[in-house]
Design a protein around this motif. Structure first.
Motif, PDB file in Angstrom:
ATOM      1  N   GLY A   8     -16.616 -12.579 -36.789  1.00  0.00           N
ATOM      2  CA  GLY A   8     -16.464 -13.986 -37.035  1.00  0.00           C
ATOM      3  C   GLY A   8     -15.944 -14.789 -35.861  1.00  0.00           C
ATOM      4  N   MET A   9     -15.914 -14.197 -34.664  1.00  0.00           N
ATOM      5  CA  MET A   9     -15.453 -14.952 -33.502  1.00  0.00           C
ATOM      6  C   MET A   9     -16.476 -16.033 -33.172  1.00  0.00           C
ATOM      7  SD  MET A   9     -12.538 -13.797 -32.774  1.00  0.00           S
ATOM      8  CE  MET A   9     -12.295 -14.729 -31.296  1.00  0.00           C
ATOM      9  N   ILE A  10     -15.988 -17.246 -32.972  1.00  0.00           N
ATOM     10  CA  ILE A  10     -16.880 -18.357 -32.648  1.00  0.00           C
ATOM     11  C   ILE A  10     -16.493 -18.948 -31.303  1.00  0.00           C
ATOM     12  CG2 ILE A  10     -17.323 -18.926 -35.063  1.00  0.00           C
ATOM     13  CD1 ILE A  10     -15.404 -21.290 -34.737  1.00  0.00           C
ATOM     14  N   TYR A  11     -17.443 -19.616 -30.678  1.00  0.00           N
ATOM     15  CA  TYR A  11     -17.157 -20.303 -29.426  1.00  0.00           C
ATOM     16  C   TYR A  11     -17.854 -21.660 -29.446  1.00  0.00           C
ATOM     17  CZ  TYR A  11     -21.752 -18.521 -28.065  1.00  0.00           C
ATOM     18  OH  TYR A  11     -23.092 -18.213 -28.036  1.00  0.00           O
ATOM     19  N   PRO A  12     -17.222 -22.673 -28.868  1.00  0.00           N
ATOM     20  CA  PRO A  12     -17.827 -24.001 -28.827  1.00  0.00           C
ATOM     21  C   PRO A  12     -18.787 -24.119 -27.644  1.00  0.00           C
ATOM     22  CG  PRO A  12     -15.649 -24.092 -27.897  1.00  0.00           C
ATOM     23  CD  PRO A  12     -15.855 -22.679 -28.363  1.00  0.00           C
ATOM     24  N   ASP A  17     -29.199 -31.305 -24.578  1.00  0.00           N
ATOM     25  CA  ASP A  17     -30.086 -32.433 -24.846  1.00  0.00           C
ATOM     26  C   ASP A  17     -29.391 -33.607 -25.538  1.00  0.00           C
ATOM     27  OD1 ASP A  17     -29.742 -30.918 -27.098  1.00  0.00           O
ATOM     28  OD2 ASP A  17     -31.812 -31.087 -27.779  1.00  0.00           O
ATOM     29  N   THR A  18     -28.457 -33.320 -26.453  1.00  0.00           N
ATOM     30  CA  THR A  18     -27.808 -34.408 -27.198  1.00  0.00           C
ATOM     31  C   THR A  18     -26.370 -34.658 -26.791  1.00  0.00           C
ATOM     32  OG1 THR A  18     -27.024 -32.947 -28.948  1.00  0.00           O
ATOM     33  CG2 THR A  18     -29.230 -33.901 -29.223  1.00  0.00           C
ATOM     34  N   GLY A  19     -25.736 -33.691 -26.176  1.00  0.00           N
ATOM     35  CA  GLY A  19     -24.330 -33.818 -25.815  1.00  0.00           C
ATOM     36  C   GLY A  19     -23.382 -33.574 -26.975  1.00  0.00           C
ATOM     37  N   ALA A  20     -23.945 -33.225 -28.140  1.00  0.00           N
ATOM     38  CA  ALA A  20     -23.116 -32.980 -29.325  1.00  0.00           C
ATOM     39  C   ALA A  20     -22.460 -31.599 -29.230  1.00  0.00           C
ATOM     40  CB  ALA A  20     -23.962 -33.057 -30.586  1.00  0.00           C
ATOM     41  N   TRP A  21     -21.251 -31.502 -29.755  1.00  0.00           N
ATOM     42  CA  TRP A  21     -20.544 -30.226 -29.782  1.00  0.00           C
ATOM     43  C   TRP A  21     -20.987 -29.429 -30.993  1.00  0.00           C
ATOM     44  CZ3 TRP A  21     -17.817 -28.068 -26.032  1.00  0.00           C
ATOM     45  CH2 TRP A  21     -17.343 -28.879 -25.003  1.00  0.00           C
ATOM     46  N   ALA A  22     -21.098 -28.132 -30.819  1.00  0.00           N
ATOM     47  CA  ALA A  22     -21.419 -27.219 -31.906  1.00  0.00           C
ATOM     48  C   ALA A  22     -20.678 -25.913 -31.647  1.00  0.00           C
ATOM     49  CB  ALA A  22     -22.926 -26.984 -31.982  1.00  0.00           C
ATOM     50  N   TRP A  23     -20.746 -25.010 -32.593  1.00  0.00           N
ATOM     51  CA  TRP A  23     -20.106 -23.708 -32.466  1.00  0.00           C
ATOM     52  C   TRP A  23     -21.150 -22.643 -32.768  1.00  0.00           C
ATOM     53  CZ3 TRP A  23     -17.754 -28.072 -33.821  1.00  0.00           C
ATOM     54  CH2 TRP A  23     -16.494 -28.343 -33.274  1.00  0.00           C
ATOM     55  N   ALA A  24     -21.007 -21.491 -32.127  1.00  0.00           N
ATOM     56  CA  ALA A  24     -21.915 -20.372 -32.356  1.00  0.00           C
ATOM     57  C   ALA A  24     -21.100 -19.110 -32.582  1.00  0.00           C
ATOM     58  CB  ALA A  24     -22.846 -20.185 -31.166  1.00  0.00           C
ATOM     59  N   LEU A  25     -21.647 -18.221 -33.385  1.00  0.00           N
ATOM     60  CA  LEU A  25     -20.979 -16.940 -33.637  1.00  0.00           C
ATOM     61  C   LEU A  25     -21.228 -15.993 -32.473  1.00  0.00           C
ATOM     62  CD1 LEU A  25     -21.793 -16.250 -37.392  1.00  0.00           C
ATOM     63  CD2 LEU A  25     -19.553 -16.681 -36.399  1.00  0.00           C
ATOM     64  N   ALA A  26     -20.168 -15.405 -31.973  1.00  0.00           N
ATOM     65  CA  ALA A  26     -20.275 -14.421 -30.898  1.00  0.00           C
ATOM     66  C   ALA A  26     -20.629 -13.045 -31.459  1.00  0.00           C
ATOM     67  CB  ALA A  26     -18.969 -14.342 -30.119  1.00  0.00           C
ATOM     68  N   ALA A  43     -23.810 -13.704 -41.655  1.00  0.00           N
ATOM     69  CA  ALA A  43     -24.287 -14.682 -40.685  1.00  0.00           C
ATOM     70  C   ALA A  43     -24.495 -13.933 -39.376  1.00  0.00           C
ATOM     71  CB  ALA A  43     -23.273 -15.807 -40.503  1.00  0.00           C
ATOM     72  N   PRO A  44     -25.693 -14.004 -38.792  1.00  0.00           N
ATOM     73  CA  PRO A  44     -25.966 -13.219 -37.586  1.00  0.00           C
ATOM     74  C   PRO A  44     -25.267 -13.776 -36.353  1.00  0.00           C
ATOM     75  CG  PRO A  44     -27.821 -14.633 -38.086  1.00  0.00           C
ATOM     76  CD  PRO A  44     -26.840 -14.783 -39.216  1.00  0.00           C
ATOM     77  N   ALA A  45     -25.070 -12.912 -35.374  1.00  0.00           N
ATOM     78  CA  ALA A  45     -24.535 -13.367 -34.088  1.00  0.00           C
ATOM     79  C   ALA A  45     -25.494 -14.416 -33.533  1.00  0.00           C
ATOM     80  CB  ALA A  45     -24.412 -12.199 -33.126  1.00  0.00           C
ATOM     81  N   GLY A  46     -24.944 -15.456 -32.952  1.00  0.00           N
ATOM     82  CA  GLY A  46     -25.766 -16.529 -32.415  1.00  0.00           C
ATOM     83  C   GLY A  46     -26.020 -17.657 -33.398  1.00  0.00           C
ATOM     84  N   PHE A  47     -25.623 -17.484 -34.675  1.00  0.00           N
ATOM     85  CA  PHE A  47     -25.802 -18.560 -35.654  1.00  0.00           C
ATOM     86  C   PHE A  47     -25.040 -19.788 -35.184  1.00  0.00           C
ATOM     87  CE2 PHE A  47     -24.305 -20.848 -39.470  1.00  0.00           C
ATOM     88  CZ  PHE A  47     -25.532 -21.229 -39.984  1.00  0.00           C
ATOM     89  N   VAL A  48     -25.710 -20.933 -35.165  1.00  0.00           N
ATOM     90  CA  VAL A  48     -25.118 -22.176 -34.670  1.00  0.00           C
ATOM     91  C   VAL A  48     -24.741 -23.049 -35.856  1.00  0.00           C
ATOM     92  CG1 VAL A  48     -25.525 -24.258 -33.312  1.00  0.00           C
ATOM     93  CG2 VAL A  48     -26.439 -22.076 -32.539  1.00  0.00           C
ATOM     94  N   THR A  49     -23.550 -23.611 -35.807  1.00  0.00           N
ATOM     95  CA  THR A  49     -23.043 -24.470 -36.871  1.00  0.00           C
ATOM     96  C   THR A  49     -22.316 -25.665 -36.274  1.00  0.00           C
ATOM     97  OG1 THR A  49     -21.542 -24.583 -38.761  1.00  0.00           O
ATOM     98  CG2 THR A  49     -20.941 -23.060 -37.022  1.00  0.00           C
ATOM     99  N   ASP A  50     -22.287 -26.743 -37.027  1.00  0.00           N
ATOM    100  CA  ASP A  50     -21.487 -27.890 -36.604  1.00  0.00           C
ATOM    101  C   ASP A  50     -20.151 -27.924 -37.342  1.00  0.00           C
ATOM    102  OD1 ASP A  50     -22.259 -28.595 -39.141  1.00  0.00           O
ATOM    103  OD2 ASP A  50     -23.109 -30.533 -38.585  1.00  0.00           O
ATOM    104  N   LEU A  51     -19.896 -26.882 -38.126  1.00  0.00           N
ATOM    105  CA  LEU A  51     -18.688 -26.804 -38.962  1.00  0.00           C
ATOM    106  C   LEU A  51     -18.552 -28.055 -39.819  1.00  0.00           C
ATOM    107  CD1 LEU A  51     -16.175 -25.174 -36.474  1.00  0.00           C
ATOM    108  CD2 LEU A  51     -17.402 -24.078 -38.333  1.00  0.00           C
TER     109      LEU A  51
END
Length: 96
Positions: A8-12, A17-26, A43-51
């Motif tokens: 469940g480690m995530i990184y921002p 393209d948009t400059g929006a912040w998101a998080w992805a699972l490491a 949830a697979p590694a690399g799954f992207v979420t905006d929380l």
């Protein structure tokens, strides 16, 4: 009973393209639900979420970078993306 059974480690990151912040699972994030086998959601590694499950006003108290606190919103976003993608933009638009 529910229990997180994996990672469940995530990184921002900031979208180029948009400059929006998101998080992805490491690494994969899994939760086991139910007794006597039950079922597991992963949830697979690399799954992207905006929380998005963490309201912006609550981010004052709930730090999205805290992997322990972000696990539930990540799974919420995964379930929403998998089972009701058509409603995701509508649901998000109702929050802001």
């Amino acid at each position: 009973m529910s229990a997180f059974t994996q990672g469940g480690m995530i990184y921002p990151f900031r979208a180029a393209d948009t400059g929006a912040w998101a998080w992805a699972l490491a690494e994969p994030l899994a939760v086991k639900r139910g007794l006597c086998g039950g079922f597991t959601i992963t949830a697979p590694a690399g799954f992207v979420t905006d929380l998005g499950a963490i309201l912006p006003i609550a981010r004052i108290v709930v730090n999205p970078a805290d992997a322990q606190l972000a696990k539930a919103p990540v799974l919420h976003d995964l379930i929403q993306a998998e089972f009701c993608p058509a409603y995701q933009p509508f649901a998000t638009s109702q929050l802001y």
